[in-house]
Scaffold this motif. Structure first.
Motif, short mmCIF file in Angstrom:
data_model
loop_
_atom_site.label_atom_id
_atom_site.label_comp_id
_atom_site.label_asym_id
_atom_site.label_seq_id
_atom_site.Cartn_x
_atom_site.Cartn_y
_atom_site.Cartn_z
N GLU A 1 0.82 -1.21 0.00
CA GLU A 1 0.00 0.00 0.00
C GLU A 1 0.86 1.26 0.00
O GLU A 1 2.05 1.22 0.30
N ALA A 2 0.21 2.39 -0.31
CA ALA A 2 0.92 3.66 -0.43
C ALA A 2 1.54 4.11 0.88
O ALA A 2 2.66 4.60 0.91
N ASN B 1 3.76 8.12 2.60
CA ASN B 1 4.49 8.81 1.52
C ASN B 1 3.92 8.39 0.16
O ASN B 1 4.44 7.51 -0.51
N TRP B 2 2.85 9.10 -0.26
CA TRP B 2 2.16 8.74 -1.50
C TRP B 2 3.03 8.99 -2.72
O TRP B 2 3.07 8.17 -3.65
N SER B 3 3.77 10.12 -2.75
CA SER B 3 4.59 10.47 -3.92
C SER B 3 5.71 9.45 -4.15
O SER B 3 6.06 9.13 -5.29
N TRP C 1 5.50 6.28 -3.32
CA TRP C 1 4.82 5.08 -3.83
C TRP C 1 4.54 5.22 -5.32
O TRP C 1 4.76 4.29 -6.09
N TYR C 2 4.08 6.40 -5.74
CA TYR C 2 3.78 6.67 -7.14
C TYR C 2 5.06 6.52 -8.00
O TYR C 2 5.03 5.92 -9.08
N ALA D 1 -5.91 -1.07 -4.23
CA ALA D 1 -6.16 0.31 -3.82
C ALA D 1 -7.46 0.83 -4.39
O ALA D 1 -8.23 1.53 -3.72
N LYS E 1 -9.96 1.90 -1.46
CA LYS E 1 -9.98 3.34 -1.19
C LYS E 1 -10.37 4.19 -2.39
O LYS E 1 -10.72 5.36 -2.23
N ILE F 1 -8.86 5.27 -6.45
CA ILE F 1 -7.59 5.84 -6.90
C ILE F 1 -7.84 7.02 -7.84
O ILE F 1 -8.91 7.15 -8.42
N SER F 2 -6.83 7.85 -7.97
CA SER F 2 -6.92 9.07 -8.79
C SER F 2 -6.96 8.71 -10.28
O SER F 2 -6.59 7.60 -10.67
N LEU G 1 -3.63 7.40 -11.46
CA LEU G 1 -3.37 6.00 -11.09
C LEU G 1 -4.25 5.04 -11.88
O LEU G 1 -3.84 3.92 -12.17
#
Length: 197
Positions: free
Chosen positions: A110-111, A114-116, A118-119, A144, A148, A150-151, A154
């Motif tokens: 999972e992300a 620190n999401w950035s 992970w991306y 994900a 939750k 995703i954008s 993503l």
């Protein structure tokens, strides 16, 4: 004396000729690929080497493989001598394809906070050319999306990863693109994610 002098003169140009040829034109190492081979190009997925072209540019001749990408309808040209360095590799076997699909059973990453980071990691995996890493991207982003959401960025990444994965499964399992997608979806924990894409 005169004939001896003529013989010496005749030998001199013969001794000079072969030396520059050896220095200027070394034999290039043979390529591990040939026309008709099914290969994988990083970030684009599986492709077929349709032909080999020689291009003359500024007095230099370069041989290229022309690759027809299976899913993107793209034509790529890759220098023959640097194909391996650029990440071109053979398509996986049927046995390896089963191991790739088994990755979906592993716990997803999972992300976290620190999401950035992970991306960036997901992007690196897609561009790596490693089918196992691409499968991890599909697994993690599918999870994900289910849990939750995703954008849009993503979602595009997930769609791209699925195409890359399916393109290689198609060749490895000798099935159609549609069948490869079906097998991919069956191996995932939930099939309805494919319909949302």
């Amino acid at each position: 004396k005169k004939p001896a002098a003529k013989k010496a003169e005749a030998k001199k140009p013969e001794a000079r000729k072969p030396e520059p040829k050896k220095e200027t034109r070394p034999a290039p190492p043979p390529s591990p690929f040939a026309v008709g081979d099914k290969v994988v190009y990083p970030h684009h997925g599986a492709a077929v080497i349709t032909r080999r072209e020689r291009v003359d540019f500024q007095g230099q001749r370069t041989d290229y493989f022309v690759l027809e990408v299976a899913t993107d309808q793209l034509i790529l040209k890759v220098p023959v001598q640097s194909a391996v360095e650029r990440g071109v590799r053979p398509v996986i076997s049927r046995t390896v394809a089963r191991k790739v699909l088994a990755i979906f059973k592993d716990p997803p990453e999972e992300a976290g906070a620190n999401w950035s980071r992970w991306y960036k990691l997901l992007t690196e995996k897609i561009n790596s050319g490693d089918i196992f890493q691409v499968a991890e991207v599909v697994r993690d982003l599918t999870f994900a999306q289910q849990t939750k959401g995703i954008s849009p960025a993503l979602k595009r990444m997930l769609s791209k990863a699925r195409l890359i994965l399916a393109s290689e499964l198609r060749f490895a399992l000798d099935v159609t693109e549609e069948e490869a997608m079906k097998r991919l979806d069956k191996a995932l924990p939930r099939v309805e994610v494919a319909e949302e894409l």
